[in-house]
Design an enzyme around this catalytic site. Structure first.
Site: not given
Length: 408
Positions: A151, A156
């Site tokens: 990932e 974010e």
């Protein structure tokens, strides 16, 4: 043996850089757009040939559920709007009472390259994100049943601060590389890469920002906030020497984060249309090809750059030689013509080259053979970018070295 001279030249930019561009490619390479993972979001419906309006194998992190109803296109944006559900939804025994959304690539073959997205976060504690991930686990070579996944979180963030530990997620660029290690018979471990964060004071919900990630190889990546200086990352390599070898899918997601690390959004902010929506302006992806290699099929000629050509930014004195290497970079929205010339102090052209510049952003060089053996002295080098097969002599962009010195 043939002798060559590498010219490094001071430049004067003719125009400002475009608002978002990939980093300078490696020497001899060219960035071209990867259309599978690119979208300007200028339509009224999500392009179903590229994107899911949900996550194909993830319902969402409770208490937030991904609902296709929360995804829309309009006004040049892809929007994900959150809301507080009037009634709880139960899926496979799990309760959800907050609606978020996910837009996810249909293919999972995004590999090494540059991925960037311009968006404005919702002004809530719902996330606004842009990331790559595998959608299955792969065997760990040499193990007896161990598996792993990848990932790569380019950005974010949340949109407001508060009295909670993760309030720093409301600003700056927060990038992570997760090596998800699943030893046979054990629990999955989150083995993280070196930290790569960019701190800012402004909230991610106050303005649009461009977040870029260059997945360079199976060991490293670099991240760019608004085309600023890179933050470099090295993936966790205690299990595998090359821990990120597999292609991934691309994700743009608004979800809830785990309480109490991030405060769950309240009903008032969730249902406030001035705060509850994140806006994705565009997503663009690029792959590296050889500077002179044919443009791959499927590359859409979308005007991405303010077209320009730049000769290198330093120079030195060298002994006169007949073959001169001129390094330069250029940005072209379609195939163009480049002309390089070397002139003596009287303005006479003593060497030149004309050639096709292929679409994209390239960092390359050309060798010019001088007509006569050069003498010591000062010379001028010019570079022009112009339309291909056009009678119009006016260049689209140009650059010039004021003084190239040959000899001591």
């Amino acid at each position: 043996m043939k002798t060559t001279l590498l010219i490094l030249a001071s430049t004067t930019l003719v125009s400002q850089l475009a608002s978002a561009i990939p980093p300078l490619p490696p020497e001899g390479k060219r960035w071209v757009r990867n259309e599978k993972f690119s979208d300007e979001f200028n339509g009224t419906e999500l392009d179903s040939s590229k994107w899911f309006d949900h996550h194909p194998n993830w319902t969402g992190r409770p208490p937030g559920i991904f609902l296709a109803s929360q995804v829309s296109l309009g006004d040049g944006f892809m929007k994900i709007q959150s809301k507080k559900l009037e009634e709880k939804m139960t899926v496979r025994g799990v309760d959800y009472d907050i609606a978020g959304g996910a837009v996810v690539s249909k293919t999972t073959d995004a590999h090494f390259g540059y991925y960037e997205c311009r968006f404005k976060a919702a002004a809530t504690t719902m996330s606004t994100t842009f990331w790559l991930s595998t959608r299955k686990q792969y065997p760990v070579p040499g193990s007896e049943g161990d598996k792993f996944g990848q990932e790569l979180d380019i950005q974010e963030c949340i949109g407001r601060e508060g009295d909670f530990k993760g309030k720093y997620f409301a600003s700056g660029m927060n990038s992570n590389g997760h090596f998800w290690y699943n030893p046979k018979g054990g629990e999955t471990q989150d083995l993280r890469a070196t930290e790569a964060k960019v701190k800012t004071e402004k909230l991610a919900s106050e303005a649009f920002n461009t977040y870029g990630g260059w997945w360079k190889d199976a060991r490293t990546a670099s991240f760019y906030l608004n085309d600023g200086e890179p933050k470099d990352m090295v993936f966790y390599d205690k299990i595998l020497d090359e821990p990120f070898p597999h292609p991934m899918g691309l994700n743009m997601v608004s979800e809830t984060y785990p309480f109490p690390w991030i405060e769950l959004p309240g009903k008032e902010e969730l249902n406030d249309p001035e705060r509850n929506t994140c806006y994705y302006d565009w997503v663009r992806s690029y792959i590296l090809v050889d500077a002179d290699a044919p443009t791959p099929e499927g590359v859409e000629l979308v005007p991405l750059y303010e077209e320009e050509i730049d000769l290198s930014d330093a120079f030195d004195s060298h002994e006169p030689v007949k073959n001169i290497i001129i390094p330069f970079s250029y940005k072209a929205n379609q195939d163009r013509n480049i002309e390089l010339q070397i002139r003596d102090s009287e303005g006479k052209v003593i060497g030149e080259s004309n050639f096709k510049a292929l679409t994209g952003y390239a960092n390359t060089s050309k060798t010019i053979e001088l007509k006569d053996a050069p003498k010591s002295g000062s010379y001028t080098v010019t570079a022009t970018l112009s339309a291909l097969d056009s009678d119009d002599a006016k260049p689209l962009a140009s650059d010039e070295i004021k003084t190239l010195k040959l000899g001591k």
